[in-house]
Scaffold this active site. Structure first.
Site, mmCIF file in Angstrom:
data_model
loop_
_atom_site.group_PDB
_atom_site.id
_atom_site.type_symbol
_atom_site.label_atom_id
_atom_site.label_comp_id
_atom_site.label_asym_id
_atom_site.label_seq_id
_atom_site.Cartn_x
_atom_site.Cartn_y
_atom_site.Cartn_z
ATOM 1 N N LYS A 22 0.835 -1.212 0.000
ATOM 2 C CA LYS A 22 0.000 0.000 0.000
ATOM 3 C C LYS A 22 0.864 1.255 0.000
ATOM 4 C CE LYS A 22 -1.787 1.960 3.950
ATOM 5 N NZ LYS A 22 -1.622 3.401 4.054
ATOM 6 N N ASN A 23 1.829 1.321 0.911
ATOM 7 C CA ASN A 23 2.546 2.587 1.071
ATOM 8 C C ASN A 23 3.533 2.874 -0.065
ATOM 9 O OD1 ASN A 23 1.021 3.217 3.249
ATOM 10 N ND2 ASN A 23 2.540 2.618 4.784
ATOM 11 N N CYS A 116 -5.361 8.307 8.624
ATOM 12 C CA CYS A 116 -5.669 7.869 9.992
ATOM 13 C C CYS A 116 -5.309 8.938 11.011
ATOM 14 C CB CYS A 116 -4.872 6.604 10.325
ATOM 15 S SG CYS A 116 -5.370 5.161 9.395
ATOM 16 N N ARG A 121 0.310 14.828 12.500
ATOM 17 C CA ARG A 121 0.716 14.600 11.106
ATOM 18 C C ARG A 121 0.933 15.890 10.309
ATOM 19 N NH1 ARG A 121 -1.946 9.144 8.772
ATOM 20 N NH2 ARG A 121 0.168 8.988 7.999
ATOM 21 N N ASP A 304 3.780 0.622 12.150
ATOM 22 C CA ASP A 304 2.547 0.078 11.568
ATOM 23 C C ASP A 304 2.268 -1.362 12.018
ATOM 24 O OD1 ASP A 304 2.494 2.494 10.301
ATOM 25 O OD2 ASP A 304 3.127 1.726 8.350
ATOM 26 N N ARG A 396 -8.941 0.078 3.625
ATOM 27 C CA ARG A 396 -8.024 1.023 2.987
ATOM 28 C C ARG A 396 -6.663 0.397 2.751
ATOM 29 N NH1 ARG A 396 -6.946 5.228 6.604
ATOM 30 N NH2 ARG A 396 -5.229 5.358 5.154
HETATM 31 C C1 EPZ Z 1 4.170 6.936 6.382
HETATM 32 O O1 EPZ Z 1 3.457 8.050 6.906
HETATM 33 C C2 EPZ Z 1 3.154 5.824 6.251
HETATM 34 N N1 EPZ Z 1 2.081 6.265 5.387
HETATM 35 C C3 EPZ Z 1 2.606 5.446 7.637
HETATM 36 O O2 EPZ Z 1 1.804 4.316 7.483
HETATM 37 C C4 EPZ Z 1 3.763 5.090 8.573
HETATM 38 O O3 EPZ Z 1 3.256 4.901 9.868
HETATM 39 C C5 EPZ Z 1 4.806 6.215 8.583
HETATM 40 O O4 EPZ Z 1 5.237 6.536 7.237
HETATM 41 C C6 EPZ Z 1 6.038 5.862 9.400
HETATM 42 O O5 EPZ Z 1 6.615 4.695 8.903
HETATM 43 C C7 EPZ Z 1 2.244 6.250 4.075
HETATM 44 O O6 EPZ Z 1 3.264 5.850 3.532
HETATM 45 C C8 EPZ Z 1 1.093 6.727 3.253
HETATM 46 P P1 EPZ Z 1 6.357 10.243 8.346
HETATM 47 P P2 EPZ Z 1 4.068 9.497 6.822
HETATM 48 O O7 EPZ Z 1 6.329 11.488 7.544
HETATM 49 O O8 EPZ Z 1 4.888 9.619 5.604
HETATM 50 C C9 EPZ Z 1 6.524 13.671 11.728
HETATM 51 C C10 EPZ Z 1 -0.110 2.994 7.746
HETATM 52 O O9 EPZ Z 1 -0.647 2.490 8.749
HETATM 53 N N2 EPZ Z 1 6.488 14.637 10.601
HETATM 54 O O10 EPZ Z 1 7.525 9.321 8.210
HETATM 55 O O11 EPZ Z 1 2.961 10.456 7.039
HETATM 56 C C11 EPZ Z 1 5.195 12.935 11.875
HETATM 57 O O12 EPZ Z 1 4.259 13.683 12.610
HETATM 58 C C12 EPZ Z 1 0.393 4.407 7.764
HETATM 59 O O13 EPZ Z 1 0.033 2.379 6.674
HETATM 60 C C13 EPZ Z 1 6.620 15.986 10.874
HETATM 61 O O14 EPZ Z 1 6.756 16.411 12.018
HETATM 62 O O15 EPZ Z 1 5.018 9.435 8.096
HETATM 63 C C14 EPZ Z 1 5.641 11.648 12.549
HETATM 64 O O16 EPZ Z 1 5.744 11.857 13.929
HETATM 65 C C15 EPZ Z 1 -0.007 5.166 8.951
HETATM 66 N N3 EPZ Z 1 6.580 16.866 9.821
HETATM 67 C C16 EPZ Z 1 7.051 11.396 11.981
HETATM 68 O O17 EPZ Z 1 7.461 12.656 11.433
HETATM 69 C C17 EPZ Z 1 6.449 16.453 8.531
HETATM 70 O O18 EPZ Z 1 6.424 17.304 7.626
HETATM 71 C C18 EPZ Z 1 7.142 10.364 10.875
HETATM 72 O O19 EPZ Z 1 6.178 10.666 9.858
HETATM 73 C C19 EPZ Z 1 6.320 15.067 8.278
HETATM 74 C C20 EPZ Z 1 6.359 14.172 9.329
#
Ligand code: EPZ
Length: 417
Positions: A22-23, A116, A121, A304, A396
């Site tokens: 998915k991701n 989610c 986020r 995840d 999803r």
């Molecule tokens: C991806 O989310 C995945 N989603 C998530 O999977 C997964 O949990 C996550 O990566 C971590 O592995 C998709 O790929 C669509 P991040 P993403 O940016 O990209 C902070 C699932 O269940 N952050 O790596 O949104 C954020 O708040 C989903 O399949 C900022 O502060 O995650 C978090 O604490 C849920 N500012 C951390 O970084 C930003 O601009 C990591 O988020 C971006 C992120």
């Protein structure tokens, strides 16, 4: 509204084949508009997130053809119009259109993404990356207008190794003039899959999968054929289900290295595993040892998989701890596990689980995608009937979950009510 009903306590045996990730898919579909010709992507999972992204492509007048597990994207008649909020809020990954449209047209207009509710986020790192490449970002309420006269390469250090920001910056940088270096980049396998896709089109990206990614901008991206990697989170979820109910259960079409951190924790707990080149065979045991996990960026323990893993911890002897370090709101499954009979307390970002406890079916809620996966795992282990509401979250991310589990002996159905 859909509900899922599970008659639990059944042994599961046979083979579950893992679908495309998915991701990775949710980034590959927006990335496909960067081609000036046609992109074919195979092993696309049939999940509602895929549908939601195809709807956005259609809005942008991109020609999309679906044939079984493949998708052919041809953007020759594409129009760069504003992506309405009703589309962007359907899923988090709609934000990949920001990077892709900015890379292709130097302009993207869309709304804050959905997804989610597992934390605040924010997307500040994505936007800072776009600005470093020469774009300006205007923000009116939930609406973002990101545009540039021209995009140029830049050195970008990510304060957090964010998956989304790493991919979004890559999408914008592939057609920028000159060289972009992303430092402290995320290293998840999905990032490598996206970089390979872009390179197949003619992009020049090196270092994906390490913390430094270098991108030399190109003018043209051409035709390409690409395959989505197997879904490591779907695989991990079914391996955990196998540890709970497998007699044995074979999880096929897996890249075992992608779930190394999970497999070693399962071994530590005493789960019987046979790990092949592309499969994991898992046999449930009567007794498991308590183990602690702490989520981390790849190759650490995947956030995840944290929620489904808690279910195994309820069946382990003694005190287990789970610490969540990525998302501040990823314990929403805990009250429902407690309703099912688990003994869990949460303090700050750590859950303490005392086991083993017998689980007994009841009514629970899938508060988010992986909380939903945890409810399915718990429902399969629990005696009696578990009814899960908010099943839309599960659909999803898990292709044909009912069919896959039914084929190995589960009593599981989805009903429209
Ligand atoms: C991806 O989310 C995945 N989603 C998530 O999977 C997964 O949990 C996550 O990566 C971590 O592995 C998709 O790929 C669509 P991040 P993403 O940016 O990209 C902070 C699932 O269940 N952050 O790596 O949104 C954020 O708040 C989903 O399949 C900022 O502060 O995650 C978090 O604490 C849920 N500012 C951390 O970084 C930003 O601009 C990591 O988020 C971006 C992120």
């Amino acid at each position: 509204m859909k509900i899922m009903e599970i008659e639990g306590g059944k042994d599961l045996s046979g083979t579950i084949r893992i679908s495309g990730a998915k991701n990775a898919t949710v980034a590959l579909i927006p990335a496909a508009i960067l081609t000036d010709e046609e992109a074919t992507i195979c092993n696309i999972p049939e999940i509602t997130d895929t549908e939601a992204l195809c709807d956005i492509l259609k809005e942008l007048k991109v020609d999309v053809k679906r044939a079984s597990e493949s998708i052919i994207v041809n953007p020759k008649n594409m129009e760069n119009i504003e992506i309405a909020e009703k589309f962007s809020k359907k899923l988090r990954a709609s934000y990949y259109f920001m990077g892709a449209l900015l890379g292709k047209y130097k302009k993207a207009v869309m709304y804050f993404p959905g997804g989610c509710s597992i934390g605040a986020r924010p997307i500040d790192l994505h936007l800072k990356g776009f600005e470093a490449l020469g774009a300006t970002v205007q923000n009116e309420g939930n609406k973002y207008i990101v545009e540039a006269e021209s995009l140029h390469g830049a050195n970008i250090y990510l304060d957090i190794a964010s998956v989304g920001a790493t991919i979004n910056i890559m999408l914008a940088a592939v057609k920028a003039e000159g060289k972009t270096v992303i430092d402290n980049a995320a290293k998840e396998p999905e990032i490598v899959n996206i970089a390979t896709f872009l390179n197949n089109m003619g992009a020049k990206i090196v270092g994906a999968g390490t913390s430094t990614i270098k991108i030399e901008g190109v003018k043209h991206l051409g035709k390409c054929f690409h395959e989505v990697i197997p879904d490591r989170i779907e695989a991990g979820t079914y391996v955990i289900i196998g540890a709970l109910c497998g007699t044995p259960l074979k999880i096929d079409n897996v890249i075992p290295e992608h779930i190394d951190s999970l497999l070693s924790k399962l071994e530590e707990a005493g789960v019987s595993l046979e790990v092949g080149a592309d499969y994991v065979l898992v046999q449930k045991q009567d007794k498991y040892k308590a183990v602690n996990i702490k989520t981390a960026v790849y190759p650490g323990f995947a956030t995840d998989l944290q929620q489904p893993f808690t279910v195994l911890q309820t069946q382990s002897t003694g005190k287990s701890k789970t610490t969540e370090t990525i998302w501040e709101n990823r314990f929403m499954h805990i009250p429902y596990l407690k309703d099912l009979g688990a003994n869990i307390s949460v303090k700050n970002q750590t859950a303490t689980i005392i086991g083993p406890t017998k689980l007994k079916g009841c009514e629970v809620v899938a508060t988010d995608l992986r909380a939903g996966a945890a409810m399915v795992a718990a429902g399969l282990k629990a005696e009696g009937k578990t009814t899960i509401t908010n099943v839309e979250h599960i659909l999803r991310g898990y292709e044909q979950i009912v069919e896959k589990l039914t084929a190995v002996g589960a009593k599981i159905t989805i009903k429209e009510i």
